[in-house]
Design a protein around this motif. Structure first.
Motif, short mmCIF file in Angstrom:
data_model
loop_
_atom_site.label_atom_id
_atom_site.label_comp_id
_atom_site.label_asym_id
_atom_site.label_seq_id
_atom_site.Cartn_x
_atom_site.Cartn_y
_atom_site.Cartn_z
N LYS A 1 0.93 -1.21 -0.07
CA LYS A 1 0.13 0.04 0.02
C LYS A 1 0.85 1.23 -0.10
O LYS A 1 1.86 1.28 0.84
CB LYS A 1 -0.81 -0.17 1.39
CG LYS A 1 -2.00 1.16 1.40
CD LYS A 1 -2.99 0.91 2.48
CE LYS A 1 -3.82 2.02 2.45
NZ LYS A 1 -4.75 1.63 3.61
N VAL A 2 0.57 2.18 -0.90
CA VAL A 2 1.34 3.41 -1.01
C VAL A 2 0.25 4.68 -0.73
O VAL A 2 -0.69 4.60 -1.49
CB VAL A 2 2.34 3.57 -2.08
CG1 VAL A 2 1.30 3.72 -3.36
CG2 VAL A 2 3.01 4.66 -2.04
N SER A 3 0.65 5.67 0.09
CA SER A 3 -0.28 6.81 -0.03
C SER A 3 0.64 8.03 0.02
O SER A 3 1.83 8.10 0.50
CB SER A 3 -0.69 6.85 1.57
OG SER A 3 -1.58 5.72 1.98
N MET A 4 -0.02 9.02 -0.47
CA MET A 4 0.59 10.31 -0.66
C MET A 4 -0.27 11.31 -1.15
O MET A 4 -1.63 11.00 -1.38
CB MET A 4 1.79 10.07 -2.07
CG MET A 4 1.13 9.77 -3.28
SD MET A 4 2.21 9.42 -4.69
CE MET A 4 2.75 7.78 -4.02
N SER A 5 0.10 12.50 -1.14
CA SER A 5 -0.92 13.41 -1.66
C SER A 5 -0.38 14.03 -3.28
O SER A 5 0.56 14.19 -3.30
CB SER A 5 -0.69 14.72 -0.76
OG SER A 5 -1.40 15.94 -1.32
N VAL A 6 -1.46 14.06 -3.92
CA VAL A 6 -1.33 14.24 -5.33
C VAL A 6 -2.09 15.38 -5.95
O VAL A 6 -3.46 15.25 -5.66
CB VAL A 6 -1.54 13.14 -6.16
CG1 VAL A 6 -1.14 13.41 -7.98
CG2 VAL A 6 -0.53 11.78 -6.03
N ASN A 7 -1.51 16.50 -6.09
CA ASN A 7 -2.12 17.73 -6.44
C ASN A 7 -3.04 18.14 -5.31
O ASN A 7 -4.30 18.77 -5.70
CB ASN A 7 -2.99 17.60 -7.98
CG ASN A 7 -2.14 17.06 -8.86
OD1 ASN A 7 -0.77 17.55 -9.00
ND2 ASN A 7 -2.53 16.26 -9.92
N GLY A 8 -2.66 18.03 -4.23
CA GLY A 8 -3.43 18.45 -2.78
C GLY A 8 -4.34 17.40 -2.42
O GLY A 8 -4.97 17.84 -1.66
N LYS A 9 -4.57 16.19 -3.15
CA LYS A 9 -5.51 15.25 -2.67
C LYS A 9 -4.86 14.13 -2.15
O LYS A 9 -3.91 13.41 -2.85
CB LYS A 9 -6.49 15.02 -3.78
CG LYS A 9 -7.24 16.31 -4.11
CD LYS A 9 -8.23 15.86 -5.57
CE LYS A 9 -8.90 17.19 -6.02
NZ LYS A 9 -8.96 17.01 -7.19
N PRO A 10 -5.20 13.56 -1.09
CA PRO A 10 -4.85 12.34 -0.74
C PRO A 10 -5.24 11.17 -1.42
O PRO A 10 -6.35 11.16 -1.70
CB PRO A 10 -5.32 12.37 0.96
CG PRO A 10 -6.51 12.92 0.81
CD PRO A 10 -6.39 14.15 -0.05
#
Length: 160
Positions: free
Chosen positions: A3-12
């Motif tokens: 599982k990978v989590s990040m914020s992309v273009n301001g969205k989680p």
């Protein structure tokens, strides 16, 4: 799978990736953000440049898992809040800093990183910074003019 989590273009965002999944694959295939282009798969062309925690990074050169917890910005996240083109995007349009458009997302992302580091670069500094971005159509002149214009400088200083 991990599982990978990040914020992309301001969205989680969260997704399942194999250890070998590149960030560019995760963005394009996992999130449907196809503005980040895959040009060479060898980190040579710069078509896949995105920002990771504010730094310009070639998304084909890092694994998605390496961006765990990061703030990632793609070309889709460069527009102004009202949806209009950012200053850099508008300058590329105004100064015809594109032809086929394939390299344009990477060029815009690299230009944004340059201007964040150096708000008033010289023509030589712009050309040096773009060394890792290839364009087969424009000859770079109008790209350099666009970046100079986005920095608020007179584009006449860009060599003809």
């Amino acid at each position: 799978m991990a599982k990978v989590s990040m914020s992309v273009n301001g969205k989680p965002v969260t997704g399942e990736v194999e250890g070998r999944t590149l960030l560019v694959q995760f963005l394009r295939e996992g999130l449907g953000l196809t503005g980040t282009h895959v040009g060479c798969d060898t980190s040579q062309c710069g078509a896949c440049v995105v920002h990771v925690d504010g730094r310009a990074v070639k998304a084909c050169a890092i694994f998605a898992a390496e961006a765990e917890g990061a703030e990632v910005t793609t070309i889709e996240g460069m527009a102004d809040a009202d949806g209009s083109l950012s200053t850099i995007q508008q300058a590329f349009q105004d100064h015809h800093g594109l032809q086929c458009g394939f390299c344009t997302p990477g060029m815009v992302m690299s230009a944004a990183a340059l201007l964040a580091e150096n708000p008033k670069p010289s023509e030589a500094e712009v050309r040096d910074y773009l060394e890792g971005n290839l364009c087969r159509c424009t000859g770079y002149h109008n790209i350099v003019k666009a970046i100079m214009a986005a920095s608020g400088q007179d584009v006449a200083i860009a060599a003809e």
